[in-house]
Design an enzyme around this catalytic site. Structure first.
Site, PDB file in Angstrom:
ATOM      1  N   ASN A   1       0.772  -1.253   0.068  1.00 32.95           N
ATOM      2  CA  ASN A   1      -0.099   0.007  -0.003  1.00 32.95           C
ATOM      3  C   ASN A   1       0.847   1.227   0.083  1.00 32.95           C
ATOM      4  OD1 ASN A   1      -1.667   1.945   0.509  1.00 32.95           O
ATOM      5  ND2 ASN A   1      -2.323   1.498   2.575  1.00 32.95           N
TER       6      ASN A   1
ATOM      7  N   ASP B   1      -1.584   2.371  -4.020  1.00 35.08           N
ATOM      8  CA  ASP B   1      -1.816   1.162  -3.314  1.00 35.08           C
ATOM      9  C   ASP B   1      -2.732   0.059  -4.283  1.00 35.08           C
ATOM     10  OD1 ASP B   1      -3.203  -0.514  -1.586  1.00 35.08           O
ATOM     11  OD2 ASP B   1      -4.785   0.620  -0.862  1.00 35.08           O
TER      12      ASP B   1
ATOM     13  N   HIS C   1      -9.747   1.037  -9.518  1.00 33.42           N
ATOM     14  CA  HIS C   1      -8.519   0.470 -10.141  1.00 33.42           C
ATOM     15  C   HIS C   1      -8.857  -0.153 -11.304  1.00 33.42           C
ATOM     16  CE1 HIS C   1      -4.993   1.731  -7.646  1.00 33.42           C
ATOM     17  NE2 HIS C   1      -5.467   1.475  -6.651  1.00 33.42           N
TER      18      HIS C   1
ATOM     19  N   HIS D   1      -5.360   5.205  -9.263  1.00 34.64           N
ATOM     20  CA  HIS D   1      -4.823   6.738  -9.034  1.00 34.64           C
ATOM     21  C   HIS D   1      -3.890   6.617 -10.323  1.00 34.64           C
ATOM     22  CE1 HIS D   1      -6.256   7.028  -5.121  1.00 34.64           C
ATOM     23  NE2 HIS D   1      -5.662   5.768  -4.755  1.00 34.64           N
TER      24      HIS D   1
ATOM     25  N   GLU E   1       1.993   9.090  -7.426  1.00 36.92           N
ATOM     26  CA  GLU E   1       1.769   8.907  -5.915  1.00 36.92           C
ATOM     27  C   GLU E   1       3.121   8.779  -5.168  1.00 36.92           C
ATOM     28  OE1 GLU E   1      -0.591   6.326  -2.568  1.00 36.92           O
ATOM     29  OE2 GLU E   1      -1.636   6.560  -4.504  1.00 36.92           O
TER      30      GLU E   1
ATOM     31  N   HIS F   1       3.218   8.200  -1.711  1.00 37.35           N
ATOM     32  CA  HIS F   1       2.749   8.011  -0.556  1.00 37.35           C
ATOM     33  C   HIS F   1       4.033   7.492   0.295  1.00 37.35           C
ATOM     34  CE1 HIS F   1      -0.890   6.775   2.155  1.00 37.35           C
ATOM     35  NE2 HIS F   1      -0.135   7.647   2.778  1.00 37.35           N
TER      36      HIS F   1
ATOM     37  N   GLU G   1      -1.894  11.638  -2.854  1.00 34.67           N
ATOM     38  CA  GLU G   1      -1.042  11.068  -1.585  1.00 34.67           C
ATOM     39  C   GLU G   1       0.087  11.382  -1.823  1.00 34.67           C
ATOM     40  OE1 GLU G   1      -3.770   8.263   0.960  1.00 34.67           O
ATOM     41  OE2 GLU G   1      -2.698   7.124  -0.631  1.00 34.67           O
TER      42      GLU G   1
ATOM     43  N   GLU H   1     -12.307   9.917  -1.160  1.00 34.84           N
ATOM     44  CA  GLU H   1     -12.416   8.723  -0.512  1.00 34.84           C
ATOM     45  C   GLU H   1     -13.134   8.536   0.685  1.00 34.84           C
ATOM     46  OE1 GLU H   1      -8.434   6.822  -0.436  1.00 34.84           O
ATOM     47  OE2 GLU H   1      -7.632   7.533  -2.333  1.00 34.84           O
ATOM     48  N   TYR H   2     -14.007   7.725   0.700  1.00 32.27           N
ATOM     49  CA  TYR H   2     -14.810   7.561   2.007  1.00 32.27           C
ATOM     50  C   TYR H   2     -15.183   6.195   1.987  1.00 32.27           C
ATOM     51  CZ  TYR H   2     -19.729   7.556   0.192  1.00 32.27           C
ATOM     52  OH  TYR H   2     -20.940   7.263  -0.514  1.00 32.27           O
TER      53      TYR H   2
ATOM     54  N   HIS I   1     -14.567   3.011   3.539  1.00 33.60           N
ATOM     55  CA  HIS I   1     -13.502   1.987   3.295  1.00 33.60           C
ATOM     56  C   HIS I   1     -14.074   0.471   3.234  1.00 33.60           C
ATOM     57  CE1 HIS I   1      -9.488  -0.126   3.613  1.00 33.60           C
ATOM     58  NE2 HIS I   1      -9.185   1.069   2.738  1.00 33.60           N
TER      59      HIS I   1
ATOM     60  N   ASN J   1       4.868  -6.572   1.907  1.00 32.03           N
ATOM     61  CA  ASN J   1       3.452  -6.638   1.559  1.00 32.03           C
ATOM     62  C   ASN J   1       2.487  -6.293   2.519  1.00 32.03           C
ATOM     63  OD1 ASN J   1       1.973  -9.085   3.080  1.00 32.03           O
ATOM     64  ND2 ASN J   1       3.950  -9.887   2.335  1.00 32.03           N
TER      65      ASN J   1
ATOM     66  N   PHE K   1      -4.842  -5.952   2.500  1.00 33.84           N
ATOM     67  CA  PHE K   1      -5.366  -4.331   2.424  1.00 33.84           C
ATOM     68  C   PHE K   1      -5.753  -4.261   1.010  1.00 33.84           C
ATOM     69  CE2 PHE K   1      -5.154   0.036   3.292  1.00 33.84           C
ATOM     70  CZ  PHE K   1      -5.817   0.093   4.440  1.00 33.84           C
TER      71      PHE K   1
ATOM     72  N   ASN L   1     -10.567  -4.297  -0.815  1.00 34.82           N
ATOM     73  CA  ASN L   1     -11.450  -2.984  -0.218  1.00 34.82           C
ATOM     74  C   ASN L   1     -12.544  -2.884  -1.184  1.00 34.82           C
ATOM     75  OD1 ASN L   1      -8.131  -1.454  -0.225  1.00 34.82           O
ATOM     76  ND2 ASN L   1      -9.123  -2.571   1.351  1.00 34.82           N
TER      77      ASN L   1
ATOM     78  N   TRP M   1      -8.659   1.452   9.565  1.00 41.84           N
ATOM     79  CA  TRP M   1      -7.386   1.810  10.529  1.00 41.84           C
ATOM     80  C   TRP M   1      -7.457   2.276  11.721  1.00 41.84           C
ATOM     81  CZ3 TRP M   1      -8.123   3.111   5.315  1.00 41.84           C
ATOM     82  CH2 TRP M   1      -8.240   4.572   5.083  1.00 41.84           C
TER      83      TRP M   1
END
Length: 1145
Positions: free
Chosen positions: A141, A243, A414, A448, A473, A475, A521, A586-587, A589, A646, A650, A653, A1105
């Site tokens: 991620n 991610d 994605h 993304h 990205e 991140h 990000e 994003e909301y 999850h 890894n 995750f 999603n 999280w």
């Protein structure tokens, strides 16, 4: 950008210079970014091509392939995408392939035309090589898949060597040849016939090179040899820390394009409208490419453009073209400004009166054809694309599309295929779009990175609003204190800007794109400011989005936070100093069994000015199909390929599985996103249609109306562009789960943003409601499509809602009459056996204080006793806690996962009314403690987690009433559940229940689930989340029944004043769900585990999280009291009758 000579780069194994570790060098000999080119030699050819490209609908989704056959389908799709283009040739197919351990160790001169590749493997192109057994996929991620040391990458850098051969068609003689790579991950060199033709980075955008001088003449018998060297890692990988699975290779198609010596290389369609949207001013910028020696001829050529109405050409191309031609665009006068300023090319203009506007509701498209002619008016070539006329602007706290504040009901997507990785199939893209539209999703954020060019065409056609996001990205830099984010470093500025420029220039003519995004990000800094400035100058017709830096920087036109809490987004919306709309990028999850609390977001969005939607994270579970040791296949996640580092599961999603089967949460999404809202309040039954914005004040979709004699239904059309003319409304009335009546509902055609009221007394269900006596009466209202659309057949359920109506007549339960014959009650050792003739027999274990066995007509029903239960198999959200201790850690520390219950003070009483009463007190202690004696139980409150008093009364009918009083230890964390668990024989596999359903639902994810009588097998109640978790629950259950094939079984219901319960039945117990890491590793039990919960903690889902179940859905450690009724079922037993019956007090 730094320049490097070919001698420095070629061969790339030259250790003196590694182009793939130089951030300032990211392309060489690469043509400037432009729109997709589809050269045609006739106008009719262009129109025919687009007529066929538009001819797609929901039936195409049926050919989507998700298994190993997908490799063939991908090759077929690549070939189809160039069909109908006389000057385009796909090079898709099987290429020769060798994977070297590093760029320095590739075979010497493998790019030479005469190199012997006979021992190499065959690899399909397009593909990711990891999906064909070379190297391994890596899922991570945030953490980079290699140590951060920019711009350097590991010397262990798997490098793919590709070779293929092609001929130039004879028909292309005298024309220029372009070699076009749709996308390659992550950096590559290319040669034709041993001649280096270029280098490129950016794994999600095209790279195009002119190869005219490298190719053998088209009338030659010699094959042209194309060689490509692809590095898995490059300095560009530092800008691609998304991610998702890290996969490599030529994953989109490779094309040969043929163009005239002077040709159209780019064009930009723009439309501006008057304030009434009745007149569109059209402008098309056109750029011409020519060799230096041909430039003197350019001035003799002419450029024209025309717009054709697709609706006129919808049935066939036999229509007179003049009737479809709505605008002929002519060159605009040259600007009088200094010729060095502004656009160097041609600008064509024209006007359209009363244009057909594009929106998600009405995705009207035109075909734009740009024609290049010689001095005599002869057509040299034409380019074409689909365009839409629409207007996107900012207003105070609003984004307006065609003057209306549309709400984005979106998902993040994605590119993912379980067999192909990042490679695309058209039918699979259509499947995604069909599912989105059928579930009321009207917007998608390309997360993304820019996606396949066909995706945008399909979004144009099907009507999806799109946020197009740059492939940036970084991140992982958040985890490193030694290096700055690239946005703060000038050396990365050009590479970042190039990615934004490439995206905008490729995709600029798509109507579906209403917002550009600078990436994801990647912190915030000067390089972002540079990118935003470039986009705003290049394309002022769209808005700009970027979440980094706190989602409110000057580089974003939208406040676009991710995972912000409901109360915080409301606070921003009400901030008078913030003039921009808020849209959650994003909301909710969707990791495993999730998406709790999502209704709270939509209560806020639908009722708060300044909130304009959001994008769920995310669309699809990114599981990859992998062979297990026994030859079976399963969906793998991070670590299953031995990949390190890894991030485990995750990547799971999505709200759909990898094969696009829908998760239960999709029903909740569809409900909250639905265009028709039905509600009631203050003597009103209110039905609201919100395509796609409505300021409704309540989103409580299962409402109990007041005890008023007058109830009014209001149907409000919240569409901005669509009427309700194409909808059929219907109703169903049920009492206590029995259907009382149904029929059509006469609703007049509603114009956008208008409403209609229905008086209860004149409603078609009034007489049924007013005469029927029931505990509960529910009204369901449905809205279905009357006609077939591109994305659904006729009869598709667009919206549905259910309301609880007040009691009109008092309900009087049926009292059960008993005989005067006593029950048999026999004590044998530790057992107490209670029976009634040969009808039923219950055996109670006096040591455990619970039922050990329950037989009906000699058939065993219950195999393990009824015990209190406070534990559930942890969900992914239960396990989440990067910054705060997760729920599951709190639970395990408190030993909630290992509670042993000990019975004390057990007693049996035979009562005068021919009932038997059992009572006991259960003490729940940590399972690691030794079993205490009876005296020690009541004297050791410090170690007692739960004290549960149970009173059981057994009636001669076989009814068993259980009453529980629960007293948890005060310092326990919030409890997973408060209820009972027992096990029944595995043959009791048919489940019926009166409660919410038919799909899985939980206390904080249930507004879509209607109350009714539902049926299922135990197998089908299980929800196969790839990583097993608590699942299969049904909320607000009044009664449930388990039966075998002969109709024998067990009934359970709430009793007395107890509220409806949460129910689950499964062959997989909580221990097994907690143990197994993958769904295919689950082992079925020998019986069925049944949970009946008085309270069950919500799922949460604001993120995965942090412990974020909303307070009203937590189960605090406080006192609880509840009761339930169980009884045996015979084939003739009616659960409805049992539910309506009353036991003697």
């Amino acid at each position: 950008m730094a320049l490097a000579s070919a001698s420095a780069m070629f061969p790339p194994s030259n250790l003196s210079y590694k182009a793939w570790e130089d951030p300032s060098f990211f392309k060489w000999r690469k043509r400037e970014a432009h729109v997709p080119l589809r050269s045609q030699d006739t106008l009719e050819g262009a129109l025919k091509y687009w007529h066929e490209r538009r001819n797609v609908n929901y039936l195409n989704a049926d050919t989507a392939v998700w298994n190993d056959d997908a490799v063939r389908s991908a090759l077929e799709s690549a070939a189809v995408w160039s069909k109908g283009l006389p000057y385009t040739k796909s090079l898709s197919g099987y290429w020769k392939f060798l994977l070297a351990p590093s760029a320095e160790s590739v075979p010497e001169k493998f790019y030479d035309a005469h190199f012997d590749d006979s021992n190499w493997e065959a690899l399909p192109v397009p593909s990711n090589w990891q999906m064909h057994g070379f190297d391994r996929p890596i899922y991570t991620n945030i953490t980079y898949p290699f140590p951060i040391n920019p711009p350097f990458v590991p010397t262990d850098n798997p490098t793919g060597c590709y070779r293929t051969a092609f001929h130039i068609p004879k028909e292309w003689k005298g024309r220029r040849i372009l070699l076009h790579f749709e996308a390659v991950d992550s950096a590559f060199f290319a040669w034709v016939n041993g001649v280096p033709i270029g280098y490129s980075q950016d794994s999600r955008l095209p790279a195009e090179f002119e190869v005219t001088d490298c190719c053998h003449p088209c009338d030659s018998d010699k094959e042209n040899v194309l060689a490509v060297q692809v590095m898995r890692w490059s300095d560009g990988s530092y800008l691609e820390d998304q991610d998702h699975w890290r996969l490599s290779g030529i994953h989109r198609d490779v094309l040969l394009l043929s163009k005239p010596q002077i040709f159209i290389t780019d064009y930009f369609f723009k439309a501006t409208m008057d304030e009434n949207f009745s007149l569109a001013d059209i402008e098309v910028e056109v750029e011409i490419d020519s060799h230096k020696q041909d430039r003197e001829h350019v001035s003799t050529l002419s450029i024209e453009a025309a717009l054709y109405d697709n609706s006129v050409l919808s049935d066939s191309l036999d229509a007179v073209l003049s009737s479809a031609n709505v605008a002929n665009l002519k060159p605009k006068p040259k600007a009088t400004r200094n010729p060095c300023l502004g656009f160097h090319g041609y600008v064509l203009g024209g006007k359209i009166e009363n244009p057909k506007l594009w929106s998600s509701e009405h995705p009207n498209l035109y075909t734009l054809v740009v024609l290049l002619k010689d001095a005599k008016g002869k057509l040299i070539e034409c380019e074409s694309c689909q365009v839409g006329i629409r207007n996107v602007v900012l207003a105070h706290k609003q984004m307006l599309v065609n003057g209306c504040p549309v709400v984005l009901r979106g998902v993040n997507r994605h590119e993912h295929h379980p067999c192909l990785g990042k490679t695309n199939i058209e039918a699979c893209m259509i499947k995604d779009l069909i599912l989105m539209r059928q579930n009321n999703i009207n917007a998608v954020r390309n997360s993304h990175y820019p996606q396949h060019s066909r995706w945008y065409e399909l979004c144009d056609i099907f009507g999806l609003y799109v946020i197009d996001e740059a492939n940036i990205e970084t991140h992982g830099f958040d985890e490193n204190s030694h290096f700055k984010h690239p946005t703060l470093e000038p050396i990365w500025a050009n590479a970042m800007l190039d990615r934004v420029v490439g995206m905008v220039e490729r995709d600029k003519n798509h109507a579906c794109i209403i917002v550009w995004s600078l990436g994801n990000e990647s912190s915030y800094g000067p390089n972002h400011a540079s990118m935003s400035g470039w986009i705003r100058e290049r394309d002022p017709t769209r808005l700009l989005h970027y979440e980094g830096g706190g989602s409110r920087t000057s580089s974003t036109d939208i406040v676009c936070p991710m995972y912000m809490r409901v109360w915080d987004i409301i606070k921003i919306a009400k901030d008078p100093s913030e003039t921009r709309p808020l849209i959650l990028c994003e909301y909710s999850h969707a990791m495993g069994n999730s998406n709790g609390n999502i209704d709270a977001y939509w209560m806020a969005i639908d009722s708060t000015f300044g909130l304009q939607g959001g994008f769920i994270w995310d669309w699809v579970d990114q599981g990859l199909l992998k062979d297990d040791s026994d030859g079976s296949k399963f969906w793998a996640y991070g670590g299953d390929f031995g990949d390190t580092p890894n991030d485990s599961n995750f990547c799971l999603n999505g709200i759909v599985w990898p094969d696009r089967s829908i998760h239960p949460a999709v029903h909740e999404v569809k409900y909250l996103y639905q265009p028709i809202k039905i509600s009631s309040a203050d003597n009103m039954l209110k039905v609201t249609s919100v395509w796609y914005f409505a300021a409704i004040k309540s989103c409580s979709f299962v409402l109990c109306a007041s005890n008023s004699s007058i109830i009014i239904a209001q149907i409000e059309n919240g569409h901005f562009f669509e009427t309700t003319d194409a909808l059929d409304f219907s109703w169903v009335l049920q009492g206590d789960g029995c259907i009382l009546g149904s029929g059509s509902l006469n609703v007049p055609t509603l114009a956008p943003q208008t409403s209609h009221l229905i008086n209860m007394e004149s409603s078609p269900w009034f007489s049924l409601w007013s005469t029927y006596a029931a505990k509960e009466v529910f009204l369901s209202v449905n809205a279905k499509q009357r006609y077939q659309t591109r994305w659904a057949k006729d009869g598709h359920l667009l919206a549905s809602a259910q309301l609880c109506l007040p009691q009109k007549n008092g309900f009087v339960p049926h009292a059960i009459a008993f005989s005067s014959s006593p029950l048999a009650c026999e004590r044998t050792g530790d057992s107490v056996i209670i029976s009634k003739n040969n009808a039923w027999k219950i055996k109670v274990n006096s040591q455990l204080g619970t039922i050990d066995s329950w037989k009906v007509n000699g058939v065993e029903l219950m195999s393990k006793g009824i015990f209190p239960c406070f534990w559930r198999a942890p969900t992914d959200n239960d396990k989440g806690g990067f910054y705060t201790k997760p729920y599951v850690s709190q639970w395990r520390e408190a030993s909630l996962d290992n509670v042993s219950f000990y019975s004390s003070q057990f007693s049996v009483k035979e009562l005068p009314d021919n009932t038997v009463e059992l009572s006991t007190v259960y003490y729940g202690l940590p399972g690691n403690l030794p079993k205490p004696d009876d005296a020690a139980l009541s004297q050791a409150p410090g170690s007692t987690l739960f004290q549960v008093t149970m009173l059981c009364r057994i009636y001669e009918s076989g009814d068993v009433v259980l009453e529980y009083k629960v007293n948890p230890k005060a310092d326990l964390p919030p409890l997973p559940r408060v209820g009972v668990v027992f096990n029944v024989e595995k043959t009791l596999s048919h489940v019926t229940w009166y409660g919410r359903g038919p799909f899985e639902c939980y206390p904080d994810r249930k507004v879509a689930a209607h109350v009714g009588v539902h049926e299922s097998s135990v197998d089908d109640l299980h929800v196969p989340y790839i990583a097993p978790v608590e699942c299969g629950g049904r909320a607000d259950v009044r009664w449930m029944a388990l039966r075998n094939a002969d109709g024998l079984g067990l009934y359970a219901s709430v009793h007395g004043e107890s509220p409806p319960m949460q129910m689950s039945t499964s062959y997989y117990g909580t221990t097994e769900l907690d143990r197994a890491t993958h769904v295919h590793k689950l082992v079925k039990g020998d019986d069925i585990e049944v949970h009946l919960d008085h309270k069950h903690m919500g799922l949460g889902g604001d993120d995965s999280w942090s412990p974020c179940v909303h307070e009203q859905y937590l189960v605090p450690p406080t006192r609880y009291a509840f009761s339930m009724r169980l009884c045996p079922l015979l084939p003739s037993s009616s659960c409805h009758d049992i539910y309506k019956s009353q036991l003697p007090r």
